[in-house]
Design a protein around this motif. Structure first.
Motif, PDB file in Angstrom:
ATOM      1  N   SER A  66      19.598  16.531  18.747  1.00 45.61           N
ATOM      2  CA  SER A  66      19.488  15.872  20.055  1.00 45.61           C
ATOM      3  C   SER A  66      18.398  14.808  20.086  1.00 45.61           C
ATOM      4  CB  SER A  66      19.227  16.914  21.148  1.00 45.61           C
ATOM      5  OG  SER A  66      18.011  17.605  20.900  1.00 45.61           O
ATOM      6  N   PHE A  67      17.679  14.637  18.967  1.00 46.15           N
ATOM      7  CA  PHE A  67      16.599  13.651  18.900  1.00 46.15           C
ATOM      8  C   PHE A  67      17.079  12.399  18.176  1.00 46.15           C
ATOM      9  CE2 PHE A  67      14.421  17.682  19.388  1.00 46.15           C
ATOM     10  CZ  PHE A  67      13.422  17.384  20.292  1.00 46.15           C
ATOM     11  N   ASP A  68      16.657  11.249  18.662  1.00 44.62           N
ATOM     12  CA  ASP A  68      16.998   9.965  18.049  1.00 44.62           C
ATOM     13  C   ASP A  68      15.725   9.247  17.626  1.00 44.62           C
ATOM     14  OD1 ASP A  68      19.875  10.048  18.536  1.00 44.62           O
ATOM     15  OD2 ASP A  68      19.370   9.775  20.649  1.00 44.62           O
ATOM     16  N   ILE A  69      15.792   8.563  16.474  1.00 45.59           N
ATOM     17  CA  ILE A  69      14.651   7.811  15.953  1.00 45.59           C
ATOM     18  C   ILE A  69      14.912   6.323  16.122  1.00 45.59           C
ATOM     19  CG2 ILE A  69      13.151   7.417  13.979  1.00 45.59           C
ATOM     20  CD1 ILE A  69      13.160  10.295  14.994  1.00 45.59           C
ATOM     21  N   VAL A  70      13.919   5.619  16.652  1.00 47.56           N
ATOM     22  CA  VAL A  70      14.036   4.190  16.908  1.00 47.56           C
ATOM     23  C   VAL A  70      12.785   3.490  16.386  1.00 47.56           C
ATOM     24  CG1 VAL A  70      14.232   2.397  18.681  1.00 47.56           C
ATOM     25  CG2 VAL A  70      15.425   4.584  18.976  1.00 47.56           C
ATOM     26  N   GLU A  71      12.959   2.361  15.699  1.00 51.39           N
ATOM     27  CA  GLU A  71      11.808   1.539  15.327  1.00 51.39           C
ATOM     28  C   GLU A  71      11.485   0.609  16.488  1.00 51.39           C
ATOM     29  OE1 GLU A  71      10.264  -1.831  12.145  1.00 51.39           O
ATOM     30  OE2 GLU A  71      11.931  -0.514  11.577  1.00 51.39           O
ATOM     31  N   ILE A  72      10.236   0.665  16.957  1.00 50.65           N
ATOM     32  CA  ILE A  72       9.813  -0.167  18.077  1.00 50.65           C
ATOM     33  C   ILE A  72       9.112  -1.403  17.527  1.00 50.65           C
ATOM     34  CG2 ILE A  72       8.456  -0.262  20.195  1.00 50.65           C
ATOM     35  CD1 ILE A  72       8.768   2.723  20.427  1.00 50.65           C
ATOM     36  N   THR A  73       9.619  -2.561  17.842  1.00 53.09           N
ATOM     37  CA  THR A  73       9.098  -3.806  17.287  1.00 53.09           C
ATOM     38  C   THR A  73       7.993  -4.386  18.162  1.00 53.09           C
ATOM     39  OG1 THR A  73      10.705  -5.192  18.451  1.00 53.09           O
ATOM     40  CG2 THR A  73      11.383  -4.275  16.321  1.00 53.09           C
ATOM     41  N   SER A  74       7.371  -5.426  17.650  1.00 55.55           N
ATOM     42  CA  SER A  74       6.262  -6.064  18.367  1.00 55.55           C
ATOM     43  C   SER A  74       6.704  -6.722  19.663  1.00 55.55           C
ATOM     44  CB  SER A  74       5.588  -7.107  17.461  1.00 55.55           C
ATOM     45  OG  SER A  74       6.526  -8.079  17.039  1.00 55.55           O
ATOM     46  N   ASP A  75       7.999  -6.969  19.819  1.00 54.94           N
ATOM     47  CA  ASP A  75       8.501  -7.562  21.059  1.00 54.94           C
ATOM     48  C   ASP A  75       8.312  -6.620  22.249  1.00 54.94           C
ATOM     49  OD1 ASP A  75       9.314  -9.708  19.544  1.00 54.94           O
ATOM     50  OD2 ASP A  75      11.366  -8.973  19.303  1.00 54.94           O
ATOM     51  N   SER A  76       8.095  -5.334  21.961  1.00 56.87           N
ATOM     52  CA  SER A  76       8.010  -4.339  23.031  1.00 56.87           C
ATOM     53  C   SER A  76       6.575  -3.980  23.405  1.00 56.87           C
ATOM     54  CB  SER A  76       8.752  -3.067  22.595  1.00 56.87           C
ATOM     55  OG  SER A  76      10.084  -3.330  22.261  1.00 56.87           O
ATOM     56  N   VAL A  77       5.605  -4.801  23.002  1.00 54.68           N
ATOM     57  CA  VAL A  77       4.191  -4.464  23.259  1.00 54.68           C
ATOM     58  C   VAL A  77       3.895  -4.194  24.733  1.00 54.68           C
ATOM     59  CG1 VAL A  77       1.842  -5.382  23.227  1.00 54.68           C
ATOM     60  CG2 VAL A  77       3.263  -5.543  21.188  1.00 54.68           C
ATOM     61  N   PRO A  78       4.318  -5.039  25.662  1.00 48.20           N
ATOM     62  CA  PRO A  78       3.951  -4.785  27.064  1.00 48.20           C
ATOM     63  C   PRO A  78       4.450  -3.445  27.603  1.00 48.20           C
ATOM     64  CG  PRO A  78       4.747  -7.031  26.770  1.00 48.20           C
ATOM     65  CD  PRO A  78       5.058  -6.290  25.501  1.00 48.20           C
ATOM     66  N   SER A  79       5.595  -2.976  27.097  1.00 46.42           N
ATOM     67  CA  SER A  79       6.170  -1.719  27.587  1.00 46.42           C
ATOM     68  C   SER A  79       6.178  -0.637  26.504  1.00 46.42           C
ATOM     69  CB  SER A  79       7.594  -1.968  28.084  1.00 46.42           C
ATOM     70  OG  SER A  79       8.411  -2.503  27.039  1.00 46.42           O
ATOM     71  N   HIS A  80       5.295  -0.782  25.532  1.00 48.35           N
ATOM     72  CA  HIS A  80       5.289   0.151  24.397  1.00 48.35           C
ATOM     73  C   HIS A  80       5.002   1.576  24.878  1.00 48.35           C
ATOM     74  CE1 HIS A  80       4.678   1.620  20.332  1.00 48.35           C
ATOM     75  NE2 HIS A  80       5.011   0.431  19.875  1.00 48.35           N
TER      76      HIS A  80
END
Length: 236
Positions: A66-80
């Motif tokens: 039930s767990f998902d892995i996502v790479e969070i990129t630098s574009d998401s800094v404000p909402s990281h």
């Protein structure tokens, strides 16, 4: 009655010695004393550990679906989702770090960071230079709600699989000598100690003593910070 506080102190001392050894217990006492005397003094001792990467998952088959892995990129800094200041997040991406996050039904459960080649320490003034077969992992965070769930192993298995596919053999990290829980959990996963370093900082003055080069270092500014060339063991 007067001996009661002494017995309590002795019990605490024996507990710490059993957890981290006599030398590190004395260093921990030193840290508590010097840091309580002034807010411009800081001290810590780190152990460097190496964790072998492999494609064989640590999480038993069928667990963590039930767990998902996502790479969070630098574009998401404000909402990281990582619970760290925005400036800290920005600095990590500027160093070339990557962040993997684990979610359950779109709810953030935790994340880990890793970087190759070199990492700038965020608590003291130094850099860690890595061999080309290793990455540096840091700031592994799991939300308290999910700390007894498969979230962390799901996250680690995915990171290990991705890094192995890129040719990396091991992941290196540093752990405070005064954090026996983290040290023991790393060892249970097969991590081995490959060195240590002590840091004492008084305002802008920093002194370091380490088991790896440069063994002894004194600096006053960022331009003169020590660079530790981390080497892995033959088994890693």
């Amino acid at each position: 009655m007067s001996s009661h506080p002494i017995r309590i102190w002795q019990a605490k001392l024996c507990h710490w010695v059993s957890q981290i050894g006599l030398v590190d217990t004395l260093l921990y006492a030193f840290k508590r004393i010097v840091c309580s005397l002034s807010n411009v003094v800081d001290f810590d001792k780190y152990y460097f550990v190496s964790q072998r990467l492999n494609n064989a998952p640590l999480l038993p088959e069928g667990k963590g679906k039930s767990f998902d892995i996502v790479e969070i990129t630098s574009d998401s800094v404000p909402s990281h989702p990582c619970p760290r200041p925005v400036e800290v997040i920005k600095d990590r991406y500027q160093q070339g770090a990557k962040c993997l996050a684990v979610f359950k039904l779109q709810e953030f459960c935790g994340c880990l960071w890793f970087v190759s080649t070199e990492y700038k320490e965020d608590e003291f003034r130094c850099r860690y230079r890595l061999p080309n077969t290793a990455v540096w992992d840091f700031d592994v965070y799991v939300d308290p709600k999910y700390r007894f769930s498969p979230a962390f192993l799901k996250l680690w298995d995915e990171a290990s699989f991705r890094l192995c596919s890129e040719g990396y053999k091991c992941s290196i990290s540093r752990i405070s000598a005064f954090n026996p829980v983290s040290l023991s959990s790393h060892k249970r996963m097969g991590a081995v100690e490959i060195g240590w370093a002590c840091f004492l900082k008084i305002k802008s003055l920093q002194f370091s003593l380490a088991s790896i080069k440069p063994y002894v270092h004194l600096s006053w500014r960022d331009e003169a910070m020590p660079v530790f060339n981390i080497q892995t063991t033959g088994n890693n």
